[in-house]
Structures are given as C-alpha cells and as structure tokens.
Scaffold this motif. Sequence first.
Motif, mmCIF file in Angstrom:
data_model
loop_
_atom_site.group_PDB
_atom_site.id
_atom_site.type_symbol
_atom_site.label_atom_id
_atom_site.label_comp_id
_atom_site.label_asym_id
_atom_site.label_seq_id
_atom_site.Cartn_x
_atom_site.Cartn_y
_atom_site.Cartn_z
ATOM 1 N N THR A 119 -60.857 -38.619 -47.675
ATOM 2 C CA THR A 119 -62.051 -38.716 -48.504
ATOM 3 C C THR A 119 -62.454 -37.324 -48.987
ATOM 4 O O THR A 119 -62.913 -36.490 -48.198
ATOM 5 N N ILE A 120 -62.252 -37.044 -50.263
ATOM 6 C CA ILE A 120 -62.599 -35.740 -50.823
ATOM 7 C C ILE A 120 -64.112 -35.639 -50.983
ATOM 8 O O ILE A 120 -64.742 -36.511 -51.587
ATOM 9 N N THR A 121 -64.691 -34.567 -50.433
ATOM 10 C CA THR A 121 -66.139 -34.374 -50.501
ATOM 11 C C THR A 121 -66.548 -33.349 -51.546
ATOM 12 O O THR A 121 -67.705 -33.318 -51.965
ATOM 13 N N SER A 122 -65.622 -32.484 -51.972
ATOM 14 C CA SER A 122 -65.929 -31.503 -53.017
ATOM 15 C C SER A 122 -64.633 -30.946 -53.574
ATOM 16 O O SER A 122 -63.600 -30.963 -52.907
ATOM 17 N N ALA A 123 -64.696 -30.456 -54.803
ATOM 18 C CA ALA A 123 -63.558 -29.794 -55.454
ATOM 19 C C ALA A 123 -64.098 -28.559 -56.151
ATOM 20 O O ALA A 123 -64.801 -28.672 -57.150
ATOM 21 N N LYS A 124 -63.778 -27.387 -55.633
ATOM 22 C CA LYS A 124 -64.329 -26.142 -56.162
ATOM 23 C C LYS A 124 -63.215 -25.192 -56.580
ATOM 24 O O LYS A 124 -62.214 -25.046 -55.884
ATOM 25 N N VAL A 125 -63.427 -24.545 -57.716
ATOM 26 C CA VAL A 125 -62.461 -23.585 -58.240
ATOM 27 C C VAL A 125 -62.807 -22.198 -57.716
ATOM 28 O O VAL A 125 -63.923 -21.718 -57.910
ATOM 29 N N VAL A 126 -61.861 -21.575 -57.022
ATOM 30 C CA VAL A 126 -61.991 -20.188 -56.580
ATOM 31 C C VAL A 126 -61.165 -19.364 -57.554
ATOM 32 O O VAL A 126 -59.961 -19.139 -57.366
ATOM 33 N N GLY A 127 -61.808 -18.949 -58.645
ATOM 34 C CA GLY A 127 -61.095 -18.372 -59.771
ATOM 35 C C GLY A 127 -60.338 -17.106 -59.451
ATOM 36 O O GLY A 127 -59.247 -16.875 -59.988
ATOM 37 N N GLU A 128 -60.879 -16.253 -58.595
ATOM 38 C CA GLU A 128 -60.207 -14.995 -58.286
ATOM 39 C C GLU A 128 -58.866 -15.224 -57.582
ATOM 40 O O GLU A 128 -57.983 -14.371 -57.646
ATOM 41 N N THR A 136 -62.338 -32.254 -47.445
ATOM 42 C CA THR A 136 -62.410 -33.645 -47.018
ATOM 43 C C THR A 136 -63.244 -33.716 -45.740
ATOM 44 O O THR A 136 -63.407 -32.716 -45.038
ATOM 45 N N ASN A 137 -63.753 -34.896 -45.447
ATOM 46 C CA ASN A 137 -64.543 -35.050 -44.223
ATOM 47 C C ASN A 137 -63.742 -35.685 -43.102
ATOM 48 O O ASN A 137 -64.284 -35.925 -42.013
ATOM 49 N N ASP A 138 -62.464 -35.951 -43.345
ATOM 50 C CA ASP A 138 -61.668 -36.627 -42.327
ATOM 51 C C ASP A 138 -60.260 -36.060 -42.180
ATOM 52 O O ASP A 138 -59.377 -36.713 -41.622
ATOM 53 N N GLY A 139 -60.039 -34.840 -42.672
ATOM 54 C CA GLY A 139 -58.714 -34.238 -42.540
ATOM 55 C C GLY A 139 -58.673 -32.835 -43.108
ATOM 56 O O GLY A 139 -59.710 -32.171 -43.237
ATOM 57 N N ASP A 140 -57.478 -32.385 -43.464
ATOM 58 C CA ASP A 140 -57.294 -31.024 -43.966
ATOM 59 C C ASP A 140 -57.902 -30.868 -45.353
ATOM 60 O O ASP A 140 -58.076 -31.832 -46.098
ATOM 61 N N THR A 141 -58.203 -29.608 -45.702
ATOM 62 C CA THR A 141 -58.586 -29.267 -47.065
ATOM 63 C C THR A 141 -57.318 -29.023 -47.879
ATOM 64 O O THR A 141 -56.407 -28.320 -47.437
ATOM 65 N N LEU A 142 -57.245 -29.609 -49.066
ATOM 66 C CA LEU A 142 -56.083 -29.435 -49.941
ATOM 67 C C LEU A 142 -56.354 -28.288 -50.903
ATOM 68 O O LEU A 142 -57.432 -28.218 -51.500
ATOM 69 N N VAL A 143 -55.405 -27.399 -51.052
ATOM 70 C CA VAL A 143 -55.568 -26.212 -51.895
ATOM 71 C C VAL A 143 -54.460 -26.196 -52.941
ATOM 72 O O VAL A 143 -53.272 -26.199 -52.603
ATOM 73 N N TYR A 144 -54.861 -26.183 -54.212
ATOM 74 C CA TYR A 144 -53.897 -26.170 -55.314
ATOM 75 C C TYR A 144 -53.992 -24.857 -56.065
ATOM 76 O O TYR A 144 -55.062 -24.479 -56.542
ATOM 77 N N ASN A 145 -52.879 -24.134 -56.151
ATOM 78 C CA ASN A 145 -52.805 -22.911 -56.939
ATOM 79 C C ASN A 145 -52.323 -23.299 -58.331
ATOM 80 O O ASN A 145 -51.164 -23.685 -58.517
ATOM 81 N N TYR A 146 -53.227 -23.216 -59.324
ATOM 82 C CA TYR A 146 -52.892 -23.728 -60.649
ATOM 83 C C TYR A 146 -52.097 -22.745 -61.498
ATOM 84 O O TYR A 146 -51.677 -23.092 -62.603
ATOM 85 N N VAL A 147 -51.860 -21.543 -61.004
ATOM 86 C CA VAL A 147 -50.973 -20.601 -61.701
ATOM 87 C C VAL A 147 -49.528 -20.826 -61.266
ATOM 88 O O VAL A 147 -48.627 -20.992 -62.083
ATOM 89 N N PHE A 148 -49.311 -20.850 -59.947
ATOM 90 C CA PHE A 148 -47.954 -21.041 -59.430
ATOM 91 C C PHE A 148 -47.623 -22.517 -59.226
ATOM 92 O O PHE A 148 -46.485 -22.868 -58.917
#
Length: 282
Positions: A119-128, A136-148
């Motif tokens: 269950t995704i609770t937020s999606a935030k862009v860390v631009g730097e 998520t509130n029930d597992g790992d946080t997913l991290v997507y690097n949109y450059v690579f």
Amino acid sequence: SHFNSLSHNFSFQYSKEYNIFQNNSGKPTAISVLDDKLIIFKRNEMLYINGIGPDDTGANSQYSEPILITATVGCSNPNSIAIIPQGLICQSNKGIWLLGRDLSTSYIGAPVEAYNELTITSAKVVGELNQVRFTTNDGDTLVYNYVFKFWATFTNHKAQSSEVINNDYYYLRMNGELYKENRTSYSDAGTTIKMRVEIGWISFAVLQGFSRIYKMLILGDWYSKHLLKVQVAYDFKDAYLQSVIMDPELAKINASTYGQDSPYGEVTGIPYGGTGDAYQVR
C-alpha cells in the motif's frame, strides 16, 4: 468542481454532453496536472482536459471535453502520483506506469512487480538525487532513479507519509516518529545501514555462451567504515558459490583522506592526495 494547482485553475461541469462517468467506466480515482493538461484517472482509464478556463464571471470557458488517453491503464492509488521530467508516474492495478509528456504510456514497474500488493502512502520526488520514493505502510519503500531507470528498495522505512521541503526529505514512521534525511551520515538513527547491490547474469556470448572469468575488479570510493562482502553465482545456479569478505581498513584503502588536514597542506611528509590506496578490490 474546481481544481487548483500552481498556476492553473480548472473547472468543468458534469452537465456537458460528454460526461466523464459515461460508458459505465467508473468514477474518477485521482486527478493531477501535467504541463497544460488536467489528467483525470479512473481505475482503467486516463483522460485529459486542456484549454483556457472561464473568466471571473464563470463565462467564456474554452476547456475541452475530456479526451481519452487510454482505456487499459488507470490509477488505483492517488498517493502514488509523482511528476518527473519524463512525465507522470502512478500506480495502477497493473503495477507502476509512466504517462509521458507526449501522452504515451509505458510500464516501468516490471522490476518491482513483487511489491505490487504493498500500500503506497506517498510518492515524493527527491530531485537532487533524481529519485522518486514510494513509501508504503506494510513493506519496503520503492525508489526509482528516473535518470538511470533502475529501482532500489529501502528497508526499515515503513511510513504514514513523506514530504520534501527545501530539498530535505522527511518521512513519518508508523509509530508517529518524524525523521529527516542526513546525506552526510550513513546510519539509520544510529543503526548501521547495509547496502546490497545485485547485478543480473553476465553473458559473454549469445544466450548461455561458454566463457571463463579469472579476475574481477571492484572499483569505488570510500565513504564510511564498513565491510565489503562479495558473493558470486555462476553457471546460472541460484545459490552463491563463492563468498569473500574484505575489511577496507585492514587493506589500508583509507589510510589518509584527501585534504583532511586543516589548513590544507599543514601536514608535511604525506604524498599529495594522501597515502591511502585506491579502492580497488580483486
């Protein structure tokens, strides 16, 4: 209804000939702004509205009717929406998708399909860091690097929500504790962070072409005290067949940090750039 964003004020009336509830496709699940368009999501559809809105009297609206983008993919969770340079990312009931600025859709979530039930609770862009972090509130946080265009996961990072303020990342844990990211420290509130990198199978010829590897070099930079563990699997077997643990301090890889003396050049007798060996492991 009225929708406010940074520089747009969208409004439309459901009494128009084209109704976004038509064709029994369900009610909207989320909305977002992408460039000059208002994106309307349903569970299995994406639509958009563009044009110039009404004046202060509510007249002279030039908004278009909702225009269908796709009837196969929608958004199942409004908390999963994030805007990146390539377009808009969201979670559908078919995984995580990208809606491009040209309104094309592409599936980018294949590498993290195993986490689709979280269950995704937020999606935030860390631009730097060129990242989108899906807490998520029930597992790992997913991290997507949109450059690579690769994925990673954060463990011990269950969150009610997260936010980026002045380029600083904050997240609210499930127990109500609020954390702020410190990019100069490599611990999780005092607990050592372990980073794991796993690459895919290396094939030196087509399919299962036969080759031998005699040496492998790992080249990197030393940032903080750690042990390096390397595990190797080969012949397409799932189990790791070789394992080596190296202590960079014993190997004197970081005997002296470049420029650590203050003022610069104060220490004499040390070769330029420090005495430490390059971080290169064979």
